[in-house]
Design an enzyme around this catalytic site. Structure first.
Site, mmCIF file in Angstrom:
data_model
loop_
_atom_site.group_PDB
_atom_site.id
_atom_site.type_symbol
_atom_site.label_atom_id
_atom_site.label_comp_id
_atom_site.label_asym_id
_atom_site.label_seq_id
_atom_site.Cartn_x
_atom_site.Cartn_y
_atom_site.Cartn_z
ATOM 1 N N HIS A 99 0.933 -1.358 0.412
ATOM 2 C CA HIS A 99 0.052 -0.010 -0.083
ATOM 3 C C HIS A 99 0.951 1.738 0.025
ATOM 4 C CE1 HIS A 99 -3.541 2.409 0.461
ATOM 5 N NE2 HIS A 99 -3.790 1.971 2.042
ATOM 6 N N HIS B 27 -2.153 -3.069 -10.062
ATOM 7 C CA HIS B 27 -3.438 -2.025 -9.176
ATOM 8 C C HIS B 27 -4.149 -2.704 -8.771
ATOM 9 C CE1 HIS B 27 -5.929 0.975 -6.620
ATOM 10 N NE2 HIS B 27 -4.859 1.448 -6.707
ATOM 11 N N ASP C 113 2.035 5.346 -7.173
ATOM 12 C CA ASP C 113 3.448 5.430 -7.124
ATOM 13 C C ASP C 113 4.518 5.131 -7.916
ATOM 14 O OD1 ASP C 113 2.880 5.432 -4.025
ATOM 15 O OD2 ASP C 113 2.098 3.984 -4.076
HETATM 16 N N1 ACO Z 1 4.800 -7.095 -11.533
HETATM 17 C C1 ACO Z 1 4.077 -7.893 -12.238
HETATM 18 N N2 ACO Z 1 3.310 -8.779 -12.167
HETATM 19 C C2 ACO Z 1 2.451 -8.011 -11.774
HETATM 20 C C3 ACO Z 1 2.561 -6.748 -10.834
HETATM 21 C C4 ACO Z 1 3.387 -6.399 -10.456
HETATM 22 N N3 ACO Z 1 3.695 -5.053 -10.212
HETATM 23 N N4 ACO Z 1 1.112 -6.817 -10.216
HETATM 24 C C5 ACO Z 1 0.124 -7.767 -10.443
HETATM 25 N N5 ACO Z 1 1.321 -9.056 -11.126
HETATM 26 C C6 ACO Z 1 0.426 -9.934 -12.029
HETATM 27 C C7 ACO Z 1 0.560 -11.544 -10.594
HETATM 28 O O1 ACO Z 1 1.737 -12.051 -10.838
HETATM 29 C C8 ACO Z 1 -0.656 -12.467 -11.374
HETATM 30 O O2 ACO Z 1 -0.147 -12.834 -12.410
HETATM 31 P P1 ACO Z 1 -0.556 -13.881 -13.063
HETATM 32 O O3 ACO Z 1 -2.662 -13.714 -12.922
HETATM 33 O O4 ACO Z 1 0.256 -14.743 -13.831
HETATM 34 O O5 ACO Z 1 -0.418 -14.820 -11.698
HETATM 35 C C9 ACO Z 1 -1.910 -10.558 -12.160
HETATM 36 O O6 ACO Z 1 -0.816 -9.859 -12.672
HETATM 37 C C10 ACO Z 1 -2.663 -10.286 -10.722
HETATM 38 O O7 ACO Z 1 -2.088 -9.921 -10.272
HETATM 39 P P2 ACO Z 1 -2.468 -9.751 -8.421
HETATM 40 O O8 ACO Z 1 -1.570 -10.248 -7.564
HETATM 41 O O9 ACO Z 1 -3.402 -10.617 -8.281
HETATM 42 O O10 ACO Z 1 -3.834 -8.546 -8.435
HETATM 43 P P3 ACO Z 1 -3.864 -7.346 -6.879
HETATM 44 O O11 ACO Z 1 -5.473 -6.959 -7.492
HETATM 45 O O12 ACO Z 1 -4.450 -8.698 -5.833
HETATM 46 O O13 ACO Z 1 -2.695 -6.675 -6.681
HETATM 47 C C11 ACO Z 1 -1.497 -5.094 -6.421
HETATM 48 C C12 ACO Z 1 -2.325 -5.600 -7.154
HETATM 49 C C13 ACO Z 1 -1.289 -5.586 -5.272
HETATM 50 C C14 ACO Z 1 -1.204 -3.476 -6.111
HETATM 51 C C15 ACO Z 1 -0.280 -5.202 -7.447
HETATM 52 O O14 ACO Z 1 -0.104 -5.614 -8.427
HETATM 53 C C16 ACO Z 1 1.567 -4.980 -7.262
HETATM 54 O O15 ACO Z 1 1.763 -5.692 -5.902
HETATM 55 N N6 ACO Z 1 2.173 -4.032 -7.544
HETATM 56 C C17 ACO Z 1 3.218 -3.603 -6.705
HETATM 57 C C18 ACO Z 1 3.322 -2.736 -5.483
HETATM 58 C C19 ACO Z 1 2.675 -1.983 -6.140
HETATM 59 O O16 ACO Z 1 3.223 -1.269 -7.092
HETATM 60 N N7 ACO Z 1 1.587 -1.487 -4.970
HETATM 61 C C20 ACO Z 1 1.252 0.015 -4.627
HETATM 62 C C21 ACO Z 1 -0.492 -0.028 -5.392
HETATM 63 S S1 ACO Z 1 -1.480 1.847 -4.874
HETATM 64 C C22 ACO Z 1 -1.490 2.247 -3.671
HETATM 65 O O17 ACO Z 1 -1.177 1.704 -2.940
HETATM 66 C C23 ACO Z 1 -1.270 3.703 -3.577
#
Ligand code: ACO
Length: 422
Positions: A263, A302, A358
């Protein structure tokens, strides 16, 4: 076409028609028909926990509005303090209303001396400023005992003012402590973001006057971070607030939720990632590593946005203005190359992974001189307005205490065995 769905219980053949209202179906209606059959929804992926009039977000279309006003217009024309008023009151202030609001906030920027001298000074010398902030916000509840009167409008307004006004003071105090610098008292001749910068950076000069471009950039970042509907920290605020805890305790819980790397810690993770990549030439190999499952591309993806985060677009523009003053952050070229490759790569495109707020905010904060540890703290300052807007809205809706159900998967009943017989 009827705005409803019909559900059939195949065990009994019984059907029930449920109306779709504001894009949702009331789960209580469902429970009346199927008592004891729960929605299984870890992470609340498909659950609307409330009705809210604060923020509208369309993740597919990349739309974000506070109280109906597009984020782009607010970032361009408004100020954080005005946006905070908007979030809390539902309308933009008239000029006299704004003057009174600004005066009210300015008069509450000081913190009780004991908060600093006894409480903050008691932390270990290398305490993380976000850990200090979480604790300091909770500690405020012990200074303002009237905060428990959450249904008294005067008391509630007072705590809201205190929290918004004191957050920058606590944040800067946490930073000064962590670098061994003396505390700087608020300068009430400065506006909200400038006062924060003064408390952060003032050394021996009698009056600190921050660069206006950097002050405005910080204010824009505050506007962009002020609210984001039912995110993890706002949900924490609501869940704790639903027990009718005082707003400082609820706000501390929200700060704690914001501390996590998924987050509020994401922009710090972006900087660490860009530093680790080290050179623009290493970007393709890094992307391949992410695709092979070696970590995530920080600042990408996201839960709600499945297109370009509108805040990221605004931040990218703001970054250029900041770099004009501070000089370019050397990590920028790596970030731009990463974005370019990711946005044309099937892995990221098919998963709808775009830069989020971010991805660029950390580059700006770093160029402005903020240490990485302060990034989640910088997020907490403006998000306080959003947390409080949702908290207030929830209390006015006479909501239930948050208490979800579970699907039990543990052992069946069994008899206790004395330790000697196990
Ligand atoms: N890099 C690479 N792959 C990713 C990323 C990423 N940043 N984010 C998601 N994926 C992939 C996952 O591996 C998954 O792939 P799969 O279907 O082959 O297994 C798919 O995309 C879906 O990902 P989930 O984790 O199910 O998506 P979720 O909605 O639960 O997660 C999150 C969202 C936590 C923000 C995620 O995208 C992430 O970890 N991003 C990086 C951290 C980040 O930037 N967080 C800031 C969020 S904005 C905020 O809070 C202000």
């Amino acid at each position: 076409m009827a705005e409803s769905i019909t559900i059939t219980d195949n065990r009994t053949g019984e059907t029930v028609e449920l109306p779709i209202v504001n894009g949702g179906v009331a789960a209580t209606e469902w429970s009346k028909v199927l008592p004891g059959v729960w929605f299984y929804d870890p992470g609340f992926m498909s659950t609307a926990a409330c009705e809210s009039a604060v923020t509208y977000l369309d993740g597919d279309a990349g739309i974000l509005r506070y109280r109906g006003y597009p984020i782009e217009q607010l970032a361009e024309q408004s100020t954080y303090l005005e946006v905070a008023y908007l979030l809390l009151h539902g309308e933009l202030p008239s000029e006299p209303e704004f003057v009174a609001w600004r005066q009210e906030i300015t008069m509450h920027t000081f913190i009780h001396e004991n908060v600093r001298k006894r409480f903050l000074d008691g932390f270990h010398y290398d305490a993380h400023p976000m850990g200090m902030l979480v604790s300091a916000v909770a500690a405020l509840s012990t200074f303002y005992l009237d905060a428990k009167q959450i249904f008294d409008p005067t008391s509630r307004a007072k705590q809201i003012t205190r929290l918004i006004a004191k957050m920058p003071t606590l944040a800067a105090a946490a930073h000064r402590f962590s670098v061994g610098m003396p505390f700087v008292y608020p300068d009430n001749s400065l506006d909200f973001p400038a006062n924060f910068l003064s408390m952060m950076w003032k050394v021996a000069e009698p009056h600190f006057e921050p660069d206006p471009v950097l002050t405005r950039a910080l204010d824009i970042l505050f506007i962009l971070h002020a609210d984001h509907e039912q995110n993890c920290s706002t949900t924490a605020m609501r869940v704790v607030g639903s027990s009718h805890a005082d707003p400082y305790s609820a706000c501390a819980a929200a700060c704690a939720a914001l501390y996590g790397p998924r987050h509020g810690g994401a922009n710090e993770a972006v900087i660490r990632m860009l530093t680790e990549i080290g050179d623009i030439e290493n970007v393709p190999a890094f992307i391949e590593g992410v695709k092979a499952g070696n970590g995530r591309l920080q600042g990408f993806g996201h839960r709600v946005y499945k297109s370009y985060d509108p805040r990221a677009k605004i931040i990218k523009r703001t970054a250029d203005e900041v770099f004009e003053v501070t000089g370019k952050n050397p990590l920028l070229d790596i970030a731009l190359r990463l974005e370019e490759i990711a946005l044309s790569d099937e892995y990221f495109v098919s998963r709808k992974l775009y830069p989020n707020v971010d991805f660029y905010s950390g580059l700006i904060y770093q160029a402005m001189g903020f240490p990485l540890d302060m990034f989640p703290v910088l997020f907490a300052i403006p998000r306080t307005a959003g947390w409080l807007a949702h908290w207030q809205e929830m209390l006015d809706q006479d909501s239930k205490i948050a208490r979800p159900r579970q699907l039990y998967i543990g052992p069946e009943t069994r008899d206790y065995v004395p330790i000697t017989a196990r």
